[in-house]
Every structure is written in C-alpha cells, then in structure tokens.
Design a protein around this motif. Structure first.
Motif, mmCIF file in Angstrom:
data_model
loop_
_atom_site.group_PDB
_atom_site.id
_atom_site.type_symbol
_atom_site.label_atom_id
_atom_site.label_comp_id
_atom_site.label_asym_id
_atom_site.label_seq_id
_atom_site.Cartn_x
_atom_site.Cartn_y
_atom_site.Cartn_z
ATOM 1 N N ARG A 27 0.786 -1.235 0.000
ATOM 2 C CA ARG A 27 0.000 0.000 0.000
ATOM 3 C C ARG A 27 0.822 1.291 0.000
ATOM 4 N N GLU A 28 2.151 1.157 -0.025
ATOM 5 C CA GLU A 28 2.966 2.362 0.102
ATOM 6 C C GLU A 28 4.000 2.481 -0.999
ATOM 7 N N GLN A 29 4.244 3.721 -1.376
ATOM 8 C CA GLN A 29 5.329 3.992 -2.306
ATOM 9 C C GLN A 29 6.141 5.183 -1.817
ATOM 10 N N LEU A 30 7.423 5.124 -2.157
ATOM 11 C CA LEU A 30 8.322 6.229 -1.821
ATOM 12 C C LEU A 30 8.250 7.239 -2.953
ATOM 13 N N ILE A 31 8.054 8.499 -2.589
ATOM 14 C CA ILE A 31 7.983 9.550 -3.618
ATOM 15 C C ILE A 31 8.890 10.703 -3.230
ATOM 16 N N ARG A 32 9.209 11.536 -4.204
ATOM 17 C CA ARG A 32 9.976 12.734 -3.922
ATOM 18 C C ARG A 32 9.016 13.809 -3.419
ATOM 19 N N GLU A 33 9.472 14.556 -2.446
ATOM 20 C CA GLU A 33 8.642 15.629 -1.908
ATOM 21 C C GLU A 33 8.604 16.773 -2.922
ATOM 22 N N VAL A 34 7.420 17.157 -3.315
ATOM 23 C CA VAL A 34 7.282 18.277 -4.249
ATOM 24 C C VAL A 34 6.306 19.290 -3.671
ATOM 25 N N GLU A 35 6.344 20.477 -4.257
ATOM 26 C CA GLU A 35 5.375 21.511 -3.876
ATOM 27 C C GLU A 35 4.225 21.382 -4.869
ATOM 28 N N ILE A 36 3.099 20.893 -4.378
ATOM 29 C CA ILE A 36 1.974 20.615 -5.280
ATOM 30 C C ILE A 36 1.395 21.916 -5.837
ATOM 31 N N ILE A 37 1.231 21.955 -7.140
ATOM 32 C CA ILE A 37 0.545 23.085 -7.788
ATOM 33 C C ILE A 37 -0.950 22.841 -7.597
ATOM 34 N N PRO A 38 -1.684 23.807 -7.041
ATOM 35 C CA PRO A 38 -3.070 23.509 -6.620
ATOM 36 C C PRO A 38 -4.078 23.473 -7.766
ATOM 37 N N ILE A 39 -3.672 22.857 -8.861
ATOM 38 C CA ILE A 39 -4.526 22.784 -10.049
ATOM 39 C C ILE A 39 -4.681 21.330 -10.467
ATOM 40 N N ALA A 40 -5.919 20.886 -10.624
ATOM 41 C CA ALA A 40 -6.171 19.562 -11.201
ATOM 42 C C ALA A 40 -6.281 19.768 -12.706
ATOM 43 N N VAL A 41 -5.435 19.063 -13.440
ATOM 44 C CA VAL A 41 -5.445 19.172 -14.905
ATOM 45 C C VAL A 41 -6.245 17.988 -15.445
ATOM 46 N N VAL A 42 -7.315 18.278 -16.155
ATOM 47 C CA VAL A 42 -8.156 17.218 -16.723
ATOM 48 C C VAL A 42 -7.980 17.211 -18.242
ATOM 49 N N VAL A 43 -7.758 16.027 -18.797
ATOM 50 C CA VAL A 43 -7.658 15.870 -20.248
ATOM 51 C C VAL A 43 -8.820 15.005 -20.704
ATOM 52 N N ARG A 44 -9.459 15.410 -21.770
ATOM 53 C CA ARG A 44 -10.607 14.638 -22.269
ATOM 54 C C ARG A 44 -10.400 14.283 -23.743
ATOM 55 N N ASN A 45 -10.613 13.013 -24.040
ATOM 56 C CA ASN A 45 -10.549 12.547 -25.419
ATOM 57 C C ASN A 45 -11.943 12.271 -25.971
ATOM 58 N N LEU A 46 -12.800 11.733 -25.108
ATOM 59 C CA LEU A 46 -14.217 11.507 -25.441
ATOM 60 C C LEU A 46 -15.044 12.278 -24.417
ATOM 61 N N ALA A 47 -16.240 12.695 -24.814
ATOM 62 C CA ALA A 47 -17.114 13.390 -23.872
ATOM 63 C C ALA A 47 -17.605 12.420 -22.807
ATOM 64 N N ALA A 48 -17.637 12.875 -21.567
ATOM 65 C CA ALA A 48 -18.175 12.089 -20.449
ATOM 66 C C ALA A 48 -18.306 13.023 -19.253
ATOM 67 N N GLY A 49 -18.933 12.521 -18.208
ATOM 68 C CA GLY A 49 -18.966 13.220 -16.917
ATOM 69 C C GLY A 49 -19.439 14.654 -16.997
ATOM 70 N N SER A 50 -18.674 15.530 -16.355
ATOM 71 C CA SER A 50 -19.128 16.921 -16.223
ATOM 72 C C SER A 50 -19.158 17.648 -17.555
ATOM 73 N N LEU A 51 -18.317 17.242 -18.511
ATOM 74 C CA LEU A 51 -18.346 17.907 -19.823
ATOM 75 C C LEU A 51 -19.658 17.595 -20.538
ATOM 76 N N SER A 52 -20.071 16.332 -20.477
ATOM 77 C CA SER A 52 -21.325 15.929 -21.120
ATOM 78 C C SER A 52 -22.497 16.675 -20.493
ATOM 79 N N LYS A 53 -22.451 16.775 -19.168
ATOM 80 C CA LYS A 53 -23.541 17.420 -18.445
ATOM 81 C C LYS A 53 -23.605 18.923 -18.776
ATOM 82 N N ARG A 54 -22.428 19.546 -18.698
ATOM 83 C CA ARG A 54 -22.381 21.006 -18.857
ATOM 84 C C ARG A 54 -22.737 21.448 -20.264
#
Ligand code: TMP
Length: 254
Positions: free
Chosen positions: A77-104
């Motif tokens: 259940r665990e992995q070692l990662i490098r400590e980074v400063e998270i950029i507070p942005i979720a980047v979403v990529v869409r190839n087909l319409a689904a979810g919130s894009l379909s709804k909106r």
C-alpha cells in the motif's frame, strides 16, 4: 516499530515523512469519495491496486522521459515519492465526452471530441474545486506562465502515451485528471507529475463493449467496482495475486 510522522491525510491517500530528506511515503487507502465528498464509501483492495497501477504507469512514463515524483514501491500500500510543492490545479484531459463535460455542454457520453481538451480546476474542497481558466491560474499566482507551458507539454505527452498504452490492452482512455508539483534540486526547479494515476482519476472503458472500468462504477452505483479495478490491473499484467514482482509486461489484445 518506529511510527512515521503523518504529514497529511487526503481522501484516498495519506502522506508520511520519508526515510530521508526530500522524500515522502504515500499510503493508498481503500476509501473512496465522489462529488466532492458528498458520497463516501470503501472499495476493498483499491489501495493495493492503485498503488500498483500508479507505480506501473509512472514507471512507463518515466521511461519515455516524463519526470514524475515516483521513486519506488515499498509494499502493498505504500510507495516512496519525492517531496514536491503541489501546484493547486487539477489538470483534466478529455478525449471523449463524459462526466461533467457531457452534463455542462449537453454532449452525449462517448462522443469523440474534435481534439483532446485540457481543463483546469482549482484544488479547493471548500469551493468544490471550481473550473478555472489559465488567466485565473497565472493572475492569482497558482502557477506561472512557464509552469503552465511545461504542464501543457507534459500533459499532451502523457495523454498520447497513456492512450496508446491502454489501447494496447483493450481499454479506451476517455479522460483523466493529473496533478503536478515543483521539484527543487540544488538551484533548479522542475515540474514533475505527482499524485497518482489510477482508475480513481481516469475514465477507462473496455474498447469493445464500452463497459466502465473505473471509479464511475462507484460514483454511479454500477456495482462490480472491485472487479473493475482488478481487471485494469490484470490487463496491465500487474495483478498482485500473480504473486511475483511486476516483471510481466502488458497483455496485448487483438
Ligand atoms: P469530470 O467529468 O467529473 O469533470 O471528471 C473528469 C476526469 O477527472 C475523470 O476521469 C475523473 C477525474 N476526476 C478526479 O480524478 N477527481 C475529481 O475530483 C474530479 C471532479 C474528476
């Protein structure tokens, strides 16, 4: 056993202090949430599978030169990662319409988009992570223009690579969410892929039947949630039950 210091607990993962400076331990929980935590539940074994799946995808991306925070898997259940400063942005990529894009926009789910579309969401639970434009991101200083250029370039490469990788095992990569962090090394700063890549933050459909193989099964109460995550791992050739280390390559579909 000495207990590690817990630094942060999120919805699906916990971060602990790592064994050496600049590292963290990322623990994958079975907890699942949806719709900004309005829906809560548990997906048995999800943490184990997402740990494996994220390891596998980050390693493959690393091999094509995409920098990531991943160092190595430590245990189930665990992995070692490098400590980074998270950029507070979720980047979403869409190839087909689904979810919130379909709804909106009223575009039926499964419609192939004219080209891959990148969207940004400001990571903030209290605000339910609203969609934002690049203008907001740079004006409010969440990321600079160079950071944005780096993130877009990496995102497009990640999308192309993962689309092909999943297609090879009979899975359509409909859309996904990624996060980036700033990795400081000496006097340098690099933008690297962080967080996780798993069926929690991808839409994965069986290429032949369009059956959903991701967290939408939980979000929409479709049943067989555990089985779907397992099937993704199985197709990638990394199901933990296989016993051995992740030496097996992906199983190629006709
Ligand atoms: P959406 O259609 O709900 O906007 O989701 C797009 C993609 O982003 C989908 O693969 C699920 C993923 N996602 C997350 O990983 N976390 C989130 O908080 C949200 C809203 C979406």
């Amino acid at each position: 056993m000495a207990r590690r210091r817990q630094l942060y607990e999120g919805k699906a993962k916990i971060l602990f202090e790592g064994p050496e400076p600049g590292t963290l331990v990322q623990y994958f929980k079975d907890d699942a949430t949806a719709f900004n935590s309005q829906k809560k539940g548990t997906i048995t074994g999800k943490g184990v599978l997402n740990n494996r799946i994220s390891e596998y995808l980050m390693l493959r991306l690393g091999e094509i030169g995409v920098p990531t925070h991943f160092v190595r898997r430590l245990n189930m259940r665990e992995q070692l990662i490098r400590e980074v400063e998270i950029i507070p942005i979720a980047v979403v990529v869409r190839n087909l319409a689904a979810g919130s894009l379909s709804k909106r926009l009223g575009i039926p789910e499964g419609t192939r988009l004219p080209r891959s579309i990148i969207e940004y969401y400001y990571k903030n639970d209290a605000l339910q992570s609203p969609m934002v434009a690049e203008e907001h991101i740079t004006a409010f200083g969440w990321a600079g223009t160079q950071d944005m250029d780096d993130m877009v370039a990496l995102t497009l490469r990640i999308n192309d690579f993962l689309t092909g990788l999943f297609l090879g095992v009979g899975i359509t990569l409909v859309d996904f969410k990624i996060e980036f962090g700033r990795l400081y090394e000496n006097d340098d700063m690099r933008i690297v892929l962080a967080d996780e890549l798993s069926p929690d933050n991808c839409r994965l459909w069986d290429s032949k039947t369009n059956e959903k193989m991701d967290k939408d099964r939980f979000r929409r109460d479709l049943g067989k949630v555990e089985e779907a995550y397992q099937e993704v791992a199985r197709r990638l050739g990394i199901l933990p039950e296989a016993g051995m280390r992740d030496l097996k390559g992906p199983e190629t579909m006709q």
